[in-house]
Design a protein around this motif. Structure first.
Motif, PDB file in Angstrom:
ATOM      1  N   SER A  15       0.813  -1.221   0.000  1.00 36.28           N
ATOM      2  CA  SER A  15       0.000   0.000   0.000  1.00 36.28           C
ATOM      3  C   SER A  15       0.844   1.267   0.000  1.00 36.28           C
ATOM      4  O   SER A  15       0.370   2.326  -0.399  1.00 36.28           O
ATOM      5  CB  SER A  15      -0.937   0.002   1.216  1.00 36.28           C
ATOM      6  OG  SER A  15      -0.188  -0.068   2.421  1.00 36.28           O
TER       7      SER A  15
ATOM      8  N   ARG B  97     -10.481  -5.484 -14.085  1.00 41.61           N
ATOM      9  CA  ARG B  97     -11.081  -5.995 -12.853  1.00 41.61           C
ATOM     10  C   ARG B  97      -9.986  -6.402 -11.864  1.00 41.61           C
ATOM     11  O   ARG B  97     -10.066  -6.111 -10.661  1.00 41.61           O
ATOM     12  CB  ARG B  97     -11.973  -7.187 -13.165  1.00 41.61           C
ATOM     13  CG  ARG B  97     -12.745  -7.718 -11.956  1.00 41.61           C
ATOM     14  CD  ARG B  97     -13.497  -8.993 -12.287  1.00 41.61           C
ATOM     15  NE  ARG B  97     -14.323  -8.833 -13.474  1.00 41.61           N
ATOM     16  CZ  ARG B  97     -14.206  -9.549 -14.586  1.00 41.61           C
ATOM     17  NH1 ARG B  97     -13.271 -10.484 -14.658  1.00 41.61           N
ATOM     18  NH2 ARG B  97     -15.001  -9.347 -15.614  1.00 41.61           N
ATOM     19  N   TRP B  98      -8.966  -7.056 -12.369  1.00 40.88           N
ATOM     20  CA  TRP B  98      -7.865  -7.490 -11.508  1.00 40.88           C
ATOM     21  C   TRP B  98      -7.109  -6.292 -10.936  1.00 40.88           C
ATOM     22  O   TRP B  98      -6.808  -6.226  -9.751  1.00 40.88           O
ATOM     23  CB  TRP B  98      -6.927  -8.385 -12.307  1.00 40.88           C
ATOM     24  CG  TRP B  98      -5.688  -8.805 -11.570  1.00 40.88           C
ATOM     25  CD1 TRP B  98      -5.599  -9.170 -10.262  1.00 40.88           C
ATOM     26  CD2 TRP B  98      -4.369  -8.880 -12.094  1.00 40.88           C
ATOM     27  NE1 TRP B  98      -4.304  -9.485  -9.934  1.00 40.88           N
ATOM     28  CE2 TRP B  98      -3.530  -9.321 -11.048  1.00 40.88           C
ATOM     29  CE3 TRP B  98      -3.824  -8.647 -13.350  1.00 40.88           C
ATOM     30  CZ2 TRP B  98      -2.155  -9.514 -11.234  1.00 40.88           C
ATOM     31  CZ3 TRP B  98      -2.462  -8.857 -13.522  1.00 40.88           C
ATOM     32  CH2 TRP B  98      -1.640  -9.271 -12.474  1.00 40.88           C
ATOM     33  N   ARG B  99      -6.803  -5.310 -11.778  1.00 40.47           N
ATOM     34  CA  ARG B  99      -6.056  -4.160 -11.297  1.00 40.47           C
ATOM     35  C   ARG B  99      -6.865  -3.329 -10.312  1.00 40.47           C
ATOM     36  O   ARG B  99      -6.325  -2.798  -9.330  1.00 40.47           O
ATOM     37  CB  ARG B  99      -5.606  -3.277 -12.472  1.00 40.47           C
ATOM     38  CG  ARG B  99      -4.767  -3.983 -13.516  1.00 40.47           C
ATOM     39  CD  ARG B  99      -3.728  -4.900 -12.921  1.00 40.47           C
ATOM     40  NE  ARG B  99      -2.664  -4.184 -12.225  1.00 40.47           N
ATOM     41  CZ  ARG B  99      -1.922  -4.712 -11.267  1.00 40.47           C
ATOM     42  NH1 ARG B  99      -2.156  -5.937 -10.862  1.00 40.47           N
ATOM     43  NH2 ARG B  99      -0.970  -4.014 -10.695  1.00 40.47           N
ATOM     44  N   ALA B 100      -8.161  -3.214 -10.547  1.00 39.95           N
ATOM     45  CA  ALA B 100      -9.004  -2.464  -9.612  1.00 39.95           C
ATOM     46  C   ALA B 100      -8.980  -3.108  -8.234  1.00 39.95           C
ATOM     47  O   ALA B 100      -8.936  -2.416  -7.204  1.00 39.95           O
ATOM     48  CB  ALA B 100     -10.435  -2.378 -10.141  1.00 39.95           C
ATOM     49  N   ASP B 101      -8.987  -4.431  -8.203  1.00 37.74           N
ATOM     50  CA  ASP B 101      -8.919  -5.131  -6.917  1.00 37.74           C
ATOM     51  C   ASP B 101      -7.593  -4.865  -6.222  1.00 37.74           C
ATOM     52  O   ASP B 101      -7.542  -4.680  -5.000  1.00 37.74           O
ATOM     53  CB  ASP B 101      -9.101  -6.638  -7.140  1.00 37.74           C
ATOM     54  CG  ASP B 101     -10.518  -6.995  -7.545  1.00 37.74           C
ATOM     55  OD1 ASP B 101     -11.423  -6.173  -7.320  1.00 37.74           O
ATOM     56  OD2 ASP B 101     -10.714  -8.097  -8.112  1.00 37.74           O
ATOM     57  N   GLU B 102      -6.493  -4.826  -6.983  1.00 37.55           N
ATOM     58  CA  GLU B 102      -5.190  -4.607  -6.361  1.00 37.55           C
ATOM     59  C   GLU B 102      -4.999  -3.145  -5.966  1.00 37.55           C
ATOM     60  O   GLU B 102      -4.361  -2.843  -4.959  1.00 37.55           O
ATOM     61  CB  GLU B 102      -4.070  -5.049  -7.309  1.00 37.55           C
ATOM     62  CG  GLU B 102      -2.711  -5.071  -6.641  1.00 37.55           C
ATOM     63  CD  GLU B 102      -1.773  -6.095  -7.263  1.00 37.55           C
ATOM     64  OE1 GLU B 102      -0.565  -5.857  -7.251  1.00 37.55           O
ATOM     65  OE2 GLU B 102      -2.262  -7.122  -7.759  1.00 37.55           O
ATOM     66  N   TYR B 103      -5.564  -2.230  -6.732  1.00 40.99           N
ATOM     67  CA  TYR B 103      -5.457  -0.815  -6.386  1.00 40.99           C
ATOM     68  C   TYR B 103      -6.257  -0.457  -5.145  1.00 40.99           C
ATOM     69  O   TYR B 103      -6.073   0.614  -4.567  1.00 40.99           O
ATOM     70  CB  TYR B 103      -5.957   0.066  -7.534  1.00 40.99           C
ATOM     71  CG  TYR B 103      -5.157  -0.025  -8.811  1.00 40.99           C
ATOM     72  CD1 TYR B 103      -3.837  -0.463  -8.815  1.00 40.99           C
ATOM     73  CD2 TYR B 103      -5.736   0.325 -10.028  1.00 40.99           C
ATOM     74  CE1 TYR B 103      -3.121  -0.546  -9.998  1.00 40.99           C
ATOM     75  CE2 TYR B 103      -5.020   0.252 -11.215  1.00 40.99           C
ATOM     76  CZ  TYR B 103      -3.712  -0.201 -11.195  1.00 40.99           C
ATOM     77  OH  TYR B 103      -3.007  -0.279 -12.353  1.00 40.99           O
ATOM     78  N   ALA B 104      -7.152  -1.340  -4.733  1.00 41.55           N
ATOM     79  CA  ALA B 104      -8.009  -1.026  -3.585  1.00 41.55           C
ATOM     80  C   ALA B 104      -7.192  -0.798  -2.319  1.00 41.55           C
ATOM     81  O   ALA B 104      -7.674  -0.144  -1.379  1.00 41.55           O
ATOM     82  CB  ALA B 104      -9.017  -2.154  -3.366  1.00 41.55           C
ATOM     83  N   GLN B 105      -5.959  -1.290  -2.273  1.00 40.52           N
ATOM     84  CA  GLN B 105      -5.135  -1.093  -1.080  1.00 40.52           C
ATOM     85  C   GLN B 105      -4.543   0.314  -1.031  1.00 40.52           C
ATOM     86  O   GLN B 105      -4.040   0.734  -0.003  1.00 40.52           O
ATOM     87  CB  GLN B 105      -4.003  -2.119  -1.055  1.00 40.52           C
ATOM     88  CG  GLN B 105      -3.038  -2.010  -2.219  1.00 40.52           C
ATOM     89  CD  GLN B 105      -1.988  -3.102  -2.188  1.00 40.52           C
ATOM     90  OE1 GLN B 105      -1.278  -3.243  -1.193  1.00 40.52           O
ATOM     91  NE2 GLN B 105      -1.907  -3.883  -3.257  1.00 40.52           N
TER      92      GLN B 105
ATOM     93  N   GLY C  88      -6.677   4.697  -4.880  1.00 42.82           N
ATOM     94  CA  GLY C  88      -6.836   3.620  -5.849  1.00 42.82           C
ATOM     95  C   GLY C  88      -7.631   4.008  -7.085  1.00 42.82           C
ATOM     96  O   GLY C  88      -7.176   3.781  -8.210  1.00 42.82           O
TER      97      GLY C  88
END
Length: 459
Positions: free
Chosen positions: A362, A391-399, A403
């Motif tokens: 993060s 979709r995958w990058r959005a999940d990882e950017y959530a940290q 994001g």
């Protein structure tokens, strides 16, 4: 026997279909070794405890009827074997019935290697019968039979949950090692509990013997039993909680085409889509090369399901790619196209001239992330795989605290690259974006895990 058969059948359907319906079970992937292990998992303790209880009862009956005095010339082992046959048969039936039912249900033909846990269980049943017979001679059978059966069930069930120390769960006869598609138990996994049970049973039988050489026989059998238990415990102490030794890569594959040759697991449940999968692979490679991406076309693209556990799967090389072909083929869209295959091919095709961390924290700087992901998103648009990638990058950017802002910048930069008027300009932008990502990436500490690709084909 009808009562036990009914109990086994009821528990079979209750336990094995409590979460998964019949339709979900037979759709695959189906692997005989995995299905045999799954069916037996619920019945080891039941088989051992029933065998011990019945054998204890029969041992008490032999003592009560003074069989040894009535037939002194007959070998004790032969008399005991005939008396214990029903107890052993009951234990074997408890193990055999769920295995046969599961194989019939899934329409699978077992191989000798897939039946190793069944052979182990049947051998341990014989060991429990020996212990039970001796127990019936030294304790009142009315008390010893039910108490022994209940104690055996409790001990087996309890030790299968041990994690510290870990060795009891691997030597108890209740196999804790999970089996994945294409795997079999190794010889050590099934021999360790079998040898422990056999050694203990031999020692117990030696102390029950009445021959002229019984004292040295007892000492030898006890010493061998202790040695076997100690060595087995030391061996099993190095195994994981559910990760005893297994042998992988045994599932057969079907292949089609050349350059690349695409192979999928025959029993994976999606083999009928093999031609469609290869079309997606070759089409994606052609589109990427036409867009100017420097792709080294592999000679073989192989289904990752053949080595389902990623930690033991061979690493992808320039000549052989391991991609989740079956897993993605099962997720085909309404139009029959398989975006997940295009996505996996794109991730394996896009490489960078530097190494990136395998994980993002993060507090990581986002400049290089934006450049790297914009380049990969541009390639994802080329093969029409932008939806799963975003979709995958959005999940990882959530940290990240920002994001959504990072995602917006990635999309904006990729859109600028796609909007360039000529193919040469778009290709040049792609190469420049990759170079920027490498220049802006901060220096990492030595020894940190990295990857030279985009994000990894299994993502």
């Amino acid at each position: 026997m009808p009562v036990w058969g009914g109990i086994v059948a009821f528990y079979f359907f209750y336990a094995l279909h409590l979460q998964d319906s019949y339709e979900e079970v037979i759709t695959g992937p189906l692997w005989a070794g995995q299905q045999v292990a799954l069916a037996l998992d619920y019945f080891y303790a039941f088989a051992y405890s029933i065998t011990l209880g019945l054998a204890t009862w029969e041992g008490g009956r032999l003592k009560r009827d003074r069989v040894w005095d009535l037939a002194p010339s007959r070998p004790r082992w032969r008399v005991a074997g005939q008396a214990l046959a029903p107890a052993v048969g009951a234990g074997w039936a408890i193990l055999l019935l769920p295995v046969v039912m599961r194989l019939v249900e899934t329409r699978l033909l077992p191989t000798p290697a897939s039946l190793l846990p069944l052979g182990m269980g049947m051998g341990i049943v014989c060991a429990y019968a020996v212990v039970g017979c001796v127990l019936g001679h030294v304790a009142p059978r009315v008390i010893a039979a039910p108490v022994g059966a209940a104690a055996a069930f409790y001990v087996i069930a309890k030790t299968s949950a041990y994690s510290d120390p870990i060795w009891p769960r691997h030597v108890s006869g209740q196999l804790s090692t999970s089996i994945a598609f294409g795997e079999y138990y190794s010889a050590a996994t099934v021999l360790v509990p079998l040898l422990v049970a056999a050694a203990v049973a031999a020692a117990v039988a030696a102390w029950w013997s009445r021959g002229p050489r019984r004292v040295p026989l007892r000492i030898l059998a006890t010493t061998m039993a202790l040695g076997t238990v100690v060595l087995s415990a030391r061996t099993a102490s190095g195994w994981g909680v559910v990760d005893g030794p297994v042998s992988a890569g045994h599932a057969s594959a079907r292949c089609v085409g050349t350059a690349p040759r695409v192979c999928m697991a025959e029993a994976g449940g999606a083999i009928e889509r093999l031609d469609d999968v290869r079309a997606e692979v070759t089409g994606s490679l052609e589109k990427l090369r036409a867009a100017g991406v420097d792709v080294a076309v592999p000679s073989t693209v192989t289904d990752g399901l053949l080595y389902e556990r990623s930690r033991i799967r061979p690493r992808s090389t320039t000549s052989t790619w391991w991609l989740p072909l079956t897993a993605q083929a099962e997720e085909a869209g309404p139009d029959g196209r398989i975006a997940g295959i295009r996505y996996a091919v794109m991730l394996s095709s896009v490489t960078f001239p530097c190494s990136f961390p395998t994980t993002i924290t993060s507090d990581a700087p986002t400049a290089w992330i934006i450049n790297r992901d914009a380049a990969v998103l541009w390639a994802a648009y080329v093969v029409d795989a932008q939806t799963p990638y975003l979709r995958w990058r959005a999940d990882e950017y959530a940290q990240f605290a920002n994001g959504p802002e990072v995602l917006a910048k990635v999309r904006e930069r990729a859109a600028k690259g796609r909007a360039l008027p000529t193919a040469a300009q778009r290709t040049a932008w792609f190469e420049q974006e990759k170079a920027k990502a490498c220049r802006q990436m901060p220096k990492r500490s030595a020894g940190g895990p990295t990857t030279t690709g985009s994000q990894g084909a299994d993502a």
